[in-house]
Write an enzyme that holds these catalytic residues in place. Structure first.
Site, PDB file in Angstrom:
ATOM      1  N   ASN A 150       0.871  -1.255  -0.022  1.00  0.00           N
ATOM      2  CA  ASN A 150      -0.073  -0.162   0.064  1.00  0.00           C
ATOM      3  C   ASN A 150       0.845   1.292  -0.111  1.00  0.00           C
ATOM      4  O   ASN A 150       0.237   2.097  -0.537  1.00  0.00           O
ATOM      5  CB  ASN A 150      -0.703  -0.038   1.029  1.00  0.00           C
ATOM      6  CG  ASN A 150      -0.350   0.085   2.626  1.00  0.00           C
ATOM      7  OD1 ASN A 150       0.676  -0.714   2.719  1.00  0.00           O
ATOM      8  ND2 ASN A 150      -0.946   0.746   3.388  1.00  0.00           N
ATOM      9  N   LYS A 173      11.903  -8.503   0.915  1.00  0.00           N
ATOM     10  CA  LYS A 173      11.010  -8.964   0.123  1.00  0.00           C
ATOM     11  C   LYS A 173       9.748  -7.898   0.161  1.00  0.00           C
ATOM     12  O   LYS A 173       9.024  -7.933   0.948  1.00  0.00           O
ATOM     13  CB  LYS A 173      10.420 -10.338   0.645  1.00  0.00           C
ATOM     14  CG  LYS A 173       9.523 -11.008  -0.337  1.00  0.00           C
ATOM     15  CD  LYS A 173       8.674 -11.991   0.279  1.00  0.00           C
ATOM     16  CE  LYS A 173       7.387 -11.963   0.235  1.00  0.00           C
ATOM     17  NZ  LYS A 173       6.692 -11.281  -0.870  1.00  0.00           N
ATOM     18  N   ALA A 175       6.079  -6.842  -1.299  1.00  0.00           N
ATOM     19  CA  ALA A 175       4.859  -7.489  -1.698  1.00  0.00           C
ATOM     20  C   ALA A 175       4.972  -7.905  -3.168  1.00  0.00           C
ATOM     21  O   ALA A 175       5.540  -7.238  -3.974  1.00  0.00           O
ATOM     22  CB  ALA A 175       3.665  -6.539  -1.732  1.00  0.00           C
ATOM     23  N   GLU A 250       4.162  -4.754  12.415  1.00  0.00           N
ATOM     24  CA  GLU A 250       3.068  -3.812  12.404  1.00  0.00           C
ATOM     25  C   GLU A 250       1.787  -4.072  11.606  1.00  0.00           C
ATOM     26  O   GLU A 250       1.993  -4.599  10.279  1.00  0.00           O
ATOM     27  CB  GLU A 250       3.532  -2.425  11.464  1.00  0.00           C
ATOM     28  CG  GLU A 250       4.774  -1.584  12.433  1.00  0.00           C
ATOM     29  CD  GLU A 250       3.999  -1.307  13.652  1.00  0.00           C
ATOM     30  OE1 GLU A 250       3.002  -0.932  14.130  1.00  0.00           O
ATOM     31  OE2 GLU A 250       5.032  -0.723  14.515  1.00  0.00           O
ATOM     32  N   CYS A 284      -2.981   1.915   6.466  1.00  0.00           N
ATOM     33  CA  CYS A 284      -3.098   1.512   8.078  1.00  0.00           C
ATOM     34  C   CYS A 284      -3.752   2.262   8.857  1.00  0.00           C
ATOM     35  O   CYS A 284      -4.468   2.341   9.652  1.00  0.00           O
ATOM     36  CB  CYS A 284      -1.777   0.969   8.561  1.00  0.00           C
ATOM     37  SG  CYS A 284      -1.026  -0.205   7.657  1.00  0.00           S
ATOM     38  N   GLU A 386     -10.694  -5.091   9.852  1.00  0.00           N
ATOM     39  CA  GLU A 386      -9.769  -4.065   8.913  1.00  0.00           C
ATOM     40  C   GLU A 386     -10.336  -4.330   7.457  1.00  0.00           C
ATOM     41  O   GLU A 386     -10.112  -5.544   6.862  1.00  0.00           O
ATOM     42  CB  GLU A 386      -8.658  -4.181   9.074  1.00  0.00           C
ATOM     43  CG  GLU A 386      -7.770  -3.118   8.126  1.00  0.00           C
ATOM     44  CD  GLU A 386      -6.245  -3.390   8.324  1.00  0.00           C
ATOM     45  OE1 GLU A 386      -5.659  -4.514   8.137  1.00  0.00           O
ATOM     46  OE2 GLU A 386      -5.242  -2.158   8.416  1.00  0.00           O
TER      47      GLU A 386
HETATM   48  P1  ADP Z   1      -0.829  -7.783   2.108  1.00  0.00           P
HETATM   49  O1  ADP Z   1      -0.263  -8.974   1.203  1.00  0.00           O
HETATM   50  O2  ADP Z   1      -2.298  -7.774   1.788  1.00  0.00           O
HETATM   51  O3  ADP Z   1      -0.022  -6.629   2.049  1.00  0.00           O
HETATM   52  P2  ADP Z   1       0.049  -9.628   3.898  1.00  0.00           P
HETATM   53  O4  ADP Z   1       0.052  -9.577   5.349  1.00  0.00           O
HETATM   54  O5  ADP Z   1      -0.591 -10.914   3.450  1.00  0.00           O
HETATM   55  O6  ADP Z   1      -0.471  -8.453   3.378  1.00  0.00           O
HETATM   56  O7  ADP Z   1       1.510  -9.423   3.121  1.00  0.00           O
HETATM   57  C1  ADP Z   1       2.459  -8.627   3.805  1.00  0.00           C
HETATM   58  C2  ADP Z   1       3.758  -9.199   3.095  1.00  0.00           C
HETATM   59  O8  ADP Z   1       3.954 -10.309   3.935  1.00  0.00           O
HETATM   60  C3  ADP Z   1       3.952  -9.356   1.807  1.00  0.00           C
HETATM   61  O9  ADP Z   1       5.267  -9.171   1.213  1.00  0.00           O
HETATM   62  C4  ADP Z   1       3.577 -10.866   1.777  1.00  0.00           C
HETATM   63  O10 ADP Z   1       4.007 -11.598   0.273  1.00  0.00           O
HETATM   64  C5  ADP Z   1       4.387 -11.288   2.852  1.00  0.00           C
HETATM   65  N1  ADP Z   1       4.033 -12.646   3.350  1.00  0.00           N
HETATM   66  C6  ADP Z   1       2.716 -13.114   3.514  1.00  0.00           C
HETATM   67  N2  ADP Z   1       2.591 -14.375   4.065  1.00  0.00           N
HETATM   68  C7  ADP Z   1       3.804 -14.446   4.709  1.00  0.00           C
HETATM   69  C8  ADP Z   1       4.434 -15.732   5.388  1.00  0.00           C
HETATM   70  N3  ADP Z   1       3.734 -16.502   5.667  1.00  0.00           N
HETATM   71  N4  ADP Z   1       5.662 -15.589   5.807  1.00  0.00           N
HETATM   72  C9  ADP Z   1       6.393 -14.556   5.081  1.00  0.00           C
HETATM   73  N5  ADP Z   1       5.928 -13.641   4.594  1.00  0.00           N
HETATM   74  C10 ADP Z   1       4.804 -13.519   4.164  1.00  0.00           C
END
Ligand code: ADP
Length: 485
Positions: A150, A173, A175, A250, A284, A386
């Site tokens: 976001n 990493k 999104a 967060e 957020c 949310e």
């Molecule tokens: P959104 O994708 O809606 O921002 P998420 O909480 O699903 O919210 O993801 C936030 C970040 O965490 C992204 O970079 C996603 O790829 C990563 N992520 C999602 N699931 C996992 C996991 N089980 N372990 C590590 N990273 C993850």
């Protein structure tokens, strides 16, 4: 040629990995880029390179690191327009909001460049003669940075910048849907002179790339922003490893803006519309609950709807647009499903509530109307969960104490706002609302980089703050040294 590479030490485009597409959420016919789906071994390689790079980077002088951060800020500003356009095309927010994000990133760079050249420790008097005790701050090692889409530039920036400014190295990493702007940020750091291996960028599925980052034993700390559910998953995974590393989570909010009967109703409406529908509600810090005194309800609701009708929805690149599309199909479906939930649980839909269709401009994007529900009560899911989209719940209250109870009735506690001219009311609100940030007569969205940020309750693990001077605390540990002479 849409294929882009990642950084495992240096920029690479793995030949034996599948590439996945990133599309513009305002017009899904448009491919922005393609990024590799990395595997665990690639992440392991990035972590190992970051670990090697730490040896040298952690020993560089703060002034040398500061110089690179200043230079990065300069390059970012010189490319502000291109970066902002790319950000809008990848994430969907308006060009103004993207420019704001670029500027914020430059501000973060300069803030931490200045901060790390200031004193970081203390001198403590000893009970012994001829003894000096001092504390210093040391970097932790390799930091895993996992970020959402976001704020795809400034949010990673407020993690990556203090991490490397204090001498850590990073594997980041982004999104899955916003790696292109992430890659641009990493490139700029290297152009500014960052040594190879200090900042690594890995893309691919969370189940492999994300999982490797949170379970790899060479990682010294994890900073994550994302959903509550993913935060809990990550926390559990780390718990199971039975090792003591720092973790910063967060996680979301369900923020309220309260209009007091002593407040300016027009100001409350203006700030609420901006905080609820700006950034398409995908912040957020967005306002998703608007609390209005019972006796002012009808008048305020009418004005709120009239003001919301003026919110211009469209492609964020277009002049005059206030609200872009949702960032992905997943988000789009989630928001529409919450609108159904709201209707089914008895809330009254008074505006919006549906996708926008019709013509070239809307048919290929994830556009939803700004949506207002009235007669919402605390027990409803649309008042508790949310949604992360342009959906506002209007609720009424009788006394300030009741308003504070409603504000505190969700499991989140990120940010809360009150609109009032009564200073003692503002102070009571600030003292009794359980949230990390309180805003009086200000929109809930928007926080400056020098302000500590982070929520309470399920909005985060509430150990370390982000941004501000406080961010340094997460990325460094204190060492006490005795010197006898
Ligand atoms: P959104 O994708 O809606 O921002 P998420 O909480 O699903 O919210 O993801 C936030 C970040 O965490 C992204 O970079 C996603 O790829 C990563 N992520 C999602 N699931 C996992 C996991 N089980 N372990 C590590 N990273 C993850």
């Amino acid at each position: 040629m849409h294929e882009k590479g990642i950084y495992i030490g240096r920029y690479t485009m793995p030949k034996d990995r599948e590439y996945y597409e990133i599309r513009n959420p305002a017009d899904t016919r448009q491919i922005i880029s393609k990024f590799p789906k990395l595997a665990r071994d690639d992440v392991k390689a990035a972590i190992s390179i970051a670990k090697d790079a730490f040896q040298k980077w952690s020993k560089t002088l703060p002034v040398e690191r500061a110089k690179i951060l200043y230079k990065t800020a300069e390059i970012i500003e010189s490319r502000a327009n291109d970066l902002a356009r790319l950000l809008t095309m990848e994430e969907g927010k308006t060009l103004n909001d993207s420019v704001f994000e670029v500027v914020r990133t430059a501000n973060l760079l300069r803030f931490y460049a200045g901060l790390i050249t200031r004193a970081q420790g203390k001198v403590i008097p000893s009970q012994d003669k001829n003894t000096i005790i001092l504390t210093t701050r040391e970097p932790l090692g390799v930091i895993a940075v996992i970020t959402p889409w976001n704020f795809p530039l400034s949010l990673p920036a407020w993690k990556v910048i203090p991490a490397i400014a204090t001498g850590n190295t990073v594997v980041w990493k982004p999104a899955s849907i916003t790696p292109t702007i992430a890659l641009e940020l990493v490139k700029v750091f290297y152009e500014a002179g960052l040594p190879e291996g200090v900042l690594n960028l890995v893309t691919g599925p969370a189940s492999e790339v994300g999982d490797e980052l949170v379970t790899n034993k060479e990682i010294d700390a994890i900073t994550f922003t994302g959903s509550l559910q993913t935060g809990k998953e990550i926390n559990e995974k780390i718990g199971r490893q039975n090792r003591f590393i720092r973790i910063q989570l967060e996680l979301g909010g369900k923020n309220a803006t309260v209009l007091s009967k002593n407040g300016d109703a027009d100001l409350a409406i203006e700030l609420t519309v901006r905080s609820a529908f700006g950034l398409t509600g995908q912040a957020c810090t967005a306002t998703s609950r608007f609390l209005v005194p019972e006796e002012m309800h009808d008048e305020v609701l009418n004005k709120l709807v009239e003001r919301t009708k003026k919110v211009v929805v469209g492609n964020g690149l277009k002049n005059g647009v206030d609200m872009g599309p949702l960032a992905s199909r997943e988000q789009y479906e989630k928001v529409l499903s919450y609108i159904e939930i709201g209707k089914n649980e008895g809330a009254k839909l008074v505006y919006g509530g549906q996708p926008i269709r019709g013509g070239e401009e809307f048919d290929y994007g994830y556009f939803v109307m700004p949506t207002i529900f009235d007669q919402v009560t605390s027990d409803m899911r649309i008042a508790k969960e949310e949604i992360f989209g342009p959906v506002l719940a209007v609720m009424t209250y009788r006394t300030l104490d009741e308003a504070i109870d409603i504000v505190n009735s969700t499991e989140y506690g990120l940010i809360a706002g009150i609109i009032t001219k009564d200073i003692s009311e503002a102070a009571r609100f600030a003292e009794n609302v359980k949230a990390g940030v309180i805003k009086v007569n200000k929109p809930t969205i928007g926080l400056e980089p020098w302000v500590p940020y982070g929520g309470v309750k399920s909005s985060g693990n509430d150990v370390y703050k982000e941004m501000g001077e406080e961010a340094i605390e997460f990325f460094t540990r204190i060492k006490a040294t005795y010197i006898g002479y």
